[in-house]
Design a protein around this motif. Structure first.
Motif, PDB file in Angstrom:
ATOM      1  N   ASP A 109      49.124  39.731  40.554  1.00 26.41           N
ATOM      2  CA  ASP A 109      49.436  39.017  39.301  1.00 26.41           C
ATOM      3  C   ASP A 109      50.946  38.877  39.147  1.00 26.41           C
ATOM      4  OD1 ASP A 109      47.103  38.125  38.117  1.00 26.41           O
ATOM      5  OD2 ASP A 109      47.367  39.282  36.287  1.00 26.41           O
ATOM      6  N   LEU A 154      43.490  42.306  25.163  1.00 19.85           N
ATOM      7  CA  LEU A 154      43.781  42.592  26.566  1.00 19.85           C
ATOM      8  C   LEU A 154      43.444  44.030  26.936  1.00 19.85           C
ATOM      9  CD1 LEU A 154      45.057  41.164  29.044  1.00 19.85           C
ATOM     10  CD2 LEU A 154      47.259  42.074  28.294  1.00 19.85           C
ATOM     11  N   ARG A 195      44.951  38.128  42.416  1.00 14.69           N
ATOM     12  CA  ARG A 195      45.054  37.525  41.089  1.00 14.69           C
ATOM     13  C   ARG A 195      44.100  38.254  40.160  1.00 14.69           C
ATOM     14  NH1 ARG A 195      42.210  32.350  38.697  1.00 14.69           N
ATOM     15  NH2 ARG A 195      40.810  34.071  38.237  1.00 14.69           N
ATOM     16  N   CYS A 197      44.103  37.668  36.678  1.00 13.46           N
ATOM     17  CA  CYS A 197      43.714  36.820  35.548  1.00 13.46           C
ATOM     18  C   CYS A 197      44.161  35.386  35.792  1.00 13.46           C
ATOM     19  CB  CYS A 197      44.304  37.354  34.243  1.00 13.46           C
ATOM     20  SG  CYS A 197      46.102  37.227  34.124  1.00 13.46           S
ATOM     21  N   ARG A 216      40.624  36.759  43.996  1.00 16.89           N
ATOM     22  CA  ARG A 216      40.740  36.402  42.582  1.00 16.89           C
ATOM     23  C   ARG A 216      39.737  37.217  41.766  1.00 16.89           C
ATOM     24  NH1 ARG A 216      41.814  31.393  45.140  1.00 16.89           N
ATOM     25  NH2 ARG A 216      43.528  30.200  44.184  1.00 16.89           N
ATOM     26  N   ASP A 218      38.601  37.633  37.651  1.00 16.09           N
ATOM     27  CA  ASP A 218      38.739  37.005  36.343  1.00 16.09           C
ATOM     28  C   ASP A 218      38.707  38.086  35.274  1.00 16.09           C
ATOM     29  OD1 ASP A 218      38.928  34.271  37.167  1.00 16.09           O
ATOM     30  OD2 ASP A 218      36.806  34.356  37.684  1.00 16.09           O
ATOM     31  N   GLN A 219      39.793  38.818  35.195  1.00 11.95           N
ATOM     32  CA  GLN A 219      39.906  39.948  34.286  1.00 11.95           C
ATOM     33  C   GLN A 219      41.163  39.780  33.441  1.00 11.95           C
ATOM     34  OE1 GLN A 219      37.414  41.882  33.969  1.00 11.95           O
ATOM     35  NE2 GLN A 219      36.251  41.486  35.851  1.00 11.95           N
ATOM     36  N   GLY A 220      41.925  40.850  33.255  1.00 13.29           N
ATOM     37  CA  GLY A 220      43.139  40.781  32.448  1.00 13.29           C
ATOM     38  C   GLY A 220      44.338  41.267  33.244  1.00 13.29           C
ATOM     39  N   HIS A 221      45.527  40.962  32.739  1.00 16.51           N
ATOM     40  CA  HIS A 221      46.752  41.296  33.454  1.00 16.51           C
ATOM     41  C   HIS A 221      46.921  42.803  33.649  1.00 16.51           C
ATOM     42  CE1 HIS A 221      50.704  40.590  35.051  1.00 16.51           C
ATOM     43  NE2 HIS A 221      51.305  41.245  34.080  1.00 16.51           N
ATOM     44  N   HIS A 223      44.540  44.954  34.205  1.00 16.88           N
ATOM     45  CA  HIS A 223      43.265  45.446  34.738  1.00 16.88           C
ATOM     46  C   HIS A 223      43.397  46.796  35.451  1.00 16.88           C
ATOM     47  CE1 HIS A 223      39.067  44.828  35.373  1.00 16.88           C
ATOM     48  NE2 HIS A 223      39.147  44.836  36.687  1.00 16.88           N
TER      49      HIS A 223
END
Length: 246
Positions: A109, A154, A195, A197, A216, A218-221, A223
């Motif tokens: 990220d 978050l 990645r 998010c 990739r 699809d979570q949060g910064h 994580h």
């Protein structure tokens, strides 16, 4: 999770070194290091705290290199840079030259480094948000200036929010406008991207265009704090493709 198409190498002799953003502390990695070690590879998170004066980027790289050399011996290592640590990974690798064998750089990220670019330059893909941020810096804003409430979505766990907020290192305009150090000679080593998010899709797509191995989520910064086990699995999966296969 996006599948990788390169055969994994052997990580048993390699140490993953977790580097935190200069905007927060090492605690932002949470339990990720121990979760990586539960999967087999050695892993250490290092605290970089001697970068409070300019040149900030070079100070971060030198401090990180000293802490890494004191923690892992001669290597080999894969450097993992989360968020703001990513753009200075090449400078850290250069600062370790002759001391620690760096075999890979893993951008988590994070924006990718570019010759002559400042942190603000690397944020231009954010469009209107970037322009607002740039104006606020010029008016004296010091960032990050998060509140507990702003981080609730978050980081649902109040202890995680407390951890992040306790480690915040606010920076002013000079920090964000400083051109980041890029070595004259960049070694041919493995590079990959994790990645966490959608906010970091722009550098993720660039890494993919360069042919880097990438996963990739699809979570949060943050994580690594929310789910260190999933973060560790993804880091190990990418790192294994940065070292030569047997």
């Amino acid at each position: 999770m996006r599948e990788l198409n390169r055969e994994p190498g052997e990580l048993s002799a390699t140490t993953l070194v977790l580097l935190h953003s200069p905007l927060v502390s090492m605690s932002s990695w949470g339990r990720t290091a121990e979760c990586v070690e539960a999967l087999g590879p050695r892993c250490v998170a290092v605290e970089v705290d001697d970068d409070l004066r300019p040149p900030y980027g070079l100070g971060y790289a030198r401090c990180a290199a000293d802490r890494i050399a004191g923690s892992v011996g001669t290597g080999p290592v894969v450097l993992v840079g989360h968020s703001g640590a990513g753009p200075v990974l090449p400078a850290v690798t250069a600062a370790l030259h002759g001391r620690v064998a760096v075999v890979g750089e893993l951008y988590c990220d994070a924006n990718l480094p570019r010759a002559g670019a400042s942190r603000v330059d690397l944020m231009r893909h954010q469009g209107a948000d970037f322009e607002n941020f740039r104006a606020e810096l010029a008016n004296g804003r010091r960032y990050p200036d998060w509140s507990d409430e702003e981080l609730t979505e978050l980081l649902p766990d109040p202890l995680d929010r407390k951890t992040v907020l306790a480690g915040v290192r606010q920076r002013g305009e000079d920090f964000y406008l400083e051109p980041l150090p890029i070595p004259d000679s960049v070694p041919e080593i493995g590079r990959g991207f994790l990645r966490l998010c959608a906010g970091y899709e722009f550098p993720a797509a660039e890494a993919e265009r360069r042919g880097w191995p990438i996963i990739r989520l699809d979570q949060g910064h943050f994580h690594p704090l929310v789910d260190p086990e999933e973060t560790a699995r993804a880091l190990v999966a990418v790192a294994a493709r940065l070292v030569p296969a047997a």
